[in-house]
Design an enzyme around this catalytic site. Structure first.
Site, PDB file in Angstrom:
ATOM      1  N   HIS A 283     159.152 -16.183 -14.799  1.00 17.63           N
ATOM      2  CA  HIS A 283     158.559 -15.764 -15.982  1.00 17.63           C
ATOM      3  C   HIS A 283     158.896 -15.450 -17.305  1.00 17.63           C
ATOM      4  O   HIS A 283     158.389 -13.956 -17.027  1.00 17.63           O
ATOM      5  CB  HIS A 283     156.931 -15.355 -15.525  1.00 17.63           C
ATOM      6  CG  HIS A 283     155.732 -17.244 -14.952  1.00 17.63           C
ATOM      7  ND1 HIS A 283     155.405 -17.980 -15.452  1.00 17.63           N
ATOM      8  CD2 HIS A 283     156.216 -17.435 -13.711  1.00 17.63           C
ATOM      9  CE1 HIS A 283     154.667 -19.211 -14.931  1.00 17.63           C
ATOM     10  NE2 HIS A 283     155.406 -18.332 -13.496  1.00 17.63           N
TER      11      HIS A 283
ATOM     12  N   CYS B  53     158.638 -21.948 -14.426  1.00 21.80           N
ATOM     13  CA  CYS B  53     158.029 -22.154 -13.709  1.00 21.80           C
ATOM     14  C   CYS B  53     157.059 -23.839 -12.690  1.00 21.80           C
ATOM     15  O   CYS B  53     157.812 -25.055 -12.425  1.00 21.80           O
ATOM     16  CB  CYS B  53     157.140 -21.465 -13.050  1.00 21.80           C
ATOM     17  SG  CYS B  53     156.076 -21.395 -11.210  1.00 21.80           S
TER      18      CYS B  53
ATOM     19  N   GLU C  61     158.192 -14.440 -19.805  1.00 17.80           N
ATOM     20  CA  GLU C  61     157.161 -14.185 -21.194  1.00 17.80           C
ATOM     21  C   GLU C  61     155.997 -12.996 -20.119  1.00 17.80           C
ATOM     22  O   GLU C  61     155.243 -12.638 -20.873  1.00 17.80           O
ATOM     23  CB  GLU C  61     156.505 -15.441 -21.463  1.00 17.80           C
ATOM     24  CG  GLU C  61     155.519 -15.900 -20.561  1.00 17.80           C
ATOM     25  CD  GLU C  61     156.240 -16.333 -19.114  1.00 17.80           C
ATOM     26  OE1 GLU C  61     155.448 -17.266 -18.289  1.00 17.80           O
ATOM     27  OE2 GLU C  61     157.148 -16.918 -18.902  1.00 17.80           O
TER      28      GLU C  61
END
Length: 190
Positions: free
Chosen positions: A174, A78, A176
């Site tokens: 994202h 990002c 994660e």
């Protein structure tokens, strides 16, 4: 292999948690001496202008530029992808410090505001056949790829959401924030 996560701003804790879950103890990078110890660096999502200014303030921008893709594999998610791009659409020249190591053009906040954040499946054959869950929060969009930079992930409409250039990786989403660690594992193999 020593993996660092830039820990100046943004969701670095989430990246660290994924790395620990897959058996890698990350180095939280806040200073040049920590940067000098790592062979891989994740630049997390957050606010790209703030992260860029902090890189300058902590004297890490130039060392990252010098090592990017050479003896330092880098993955930007990002905001990190924005910092890796060599061109940002609509940005004033000199408006934001950036690494500029990847031959790609990116547009900040391309899908709208925080309220326009969304989740969507991503096709990313480089990590396997199963779709990857994608979380897009005020996400940028990759609008052009230059020499040596290849698309490696797409939304259903064909929009490029992941690109690779040698040992550099950019994702506009994202990973994660999901339970899927395949992109982290890919980065460890670069």
């Amino acid at each position: 292999m020593t993996v660092g996560v830039l820990a100046l701003q943004g969701d670095f804790r989430e990246h660290c948690a994924v790395l620990r879950r897959i058996g890698v103890e990350p180095v939280e990078v806040r200073l040049p001496r920590q940067l000098a110890r790592v062979e891989r660096l994740i630049i997390p999502g957050g606010e790209s202008t703030t992260i860029g200014r902090l890189l300058v303030m902590y004297q890490m921008l130039e060392p990252i530029r010098e090592r990017a893709g050479r003896d330092l594999a880098i993955w930007g998610t990002c905001a990190g992808a924005i910092l890796l791009a060599n061109e940002v659409v609509g940005q004033k020249q000199g408006g934001q410090p950036a690494i500029g190591a990847m031959n790609l053009t990116i547009q900040r906040n391309a899908y709208g505001s925080q309220l326009d954040s969304f989740e969507a499946p991503i096709t990313m054959p480089i990590i396997g056949e199963a779709p990857l869950p994608g979380v897009f929060i005020r996400a940028p969009r990759i609008v052009a790829l230059g020499q040596g930079c290849e698309a490696v992930g797409w939304l259903e409409d064909g929009s490029v959401v992941a690109a690779r250039q040698g040992r550099l990786l950019a994702t506009t989403f994202h990973p994660e924030l999901t339970g899927d660690d395949r992109v982290h594992r890919l980065f460890l193999e670069l």
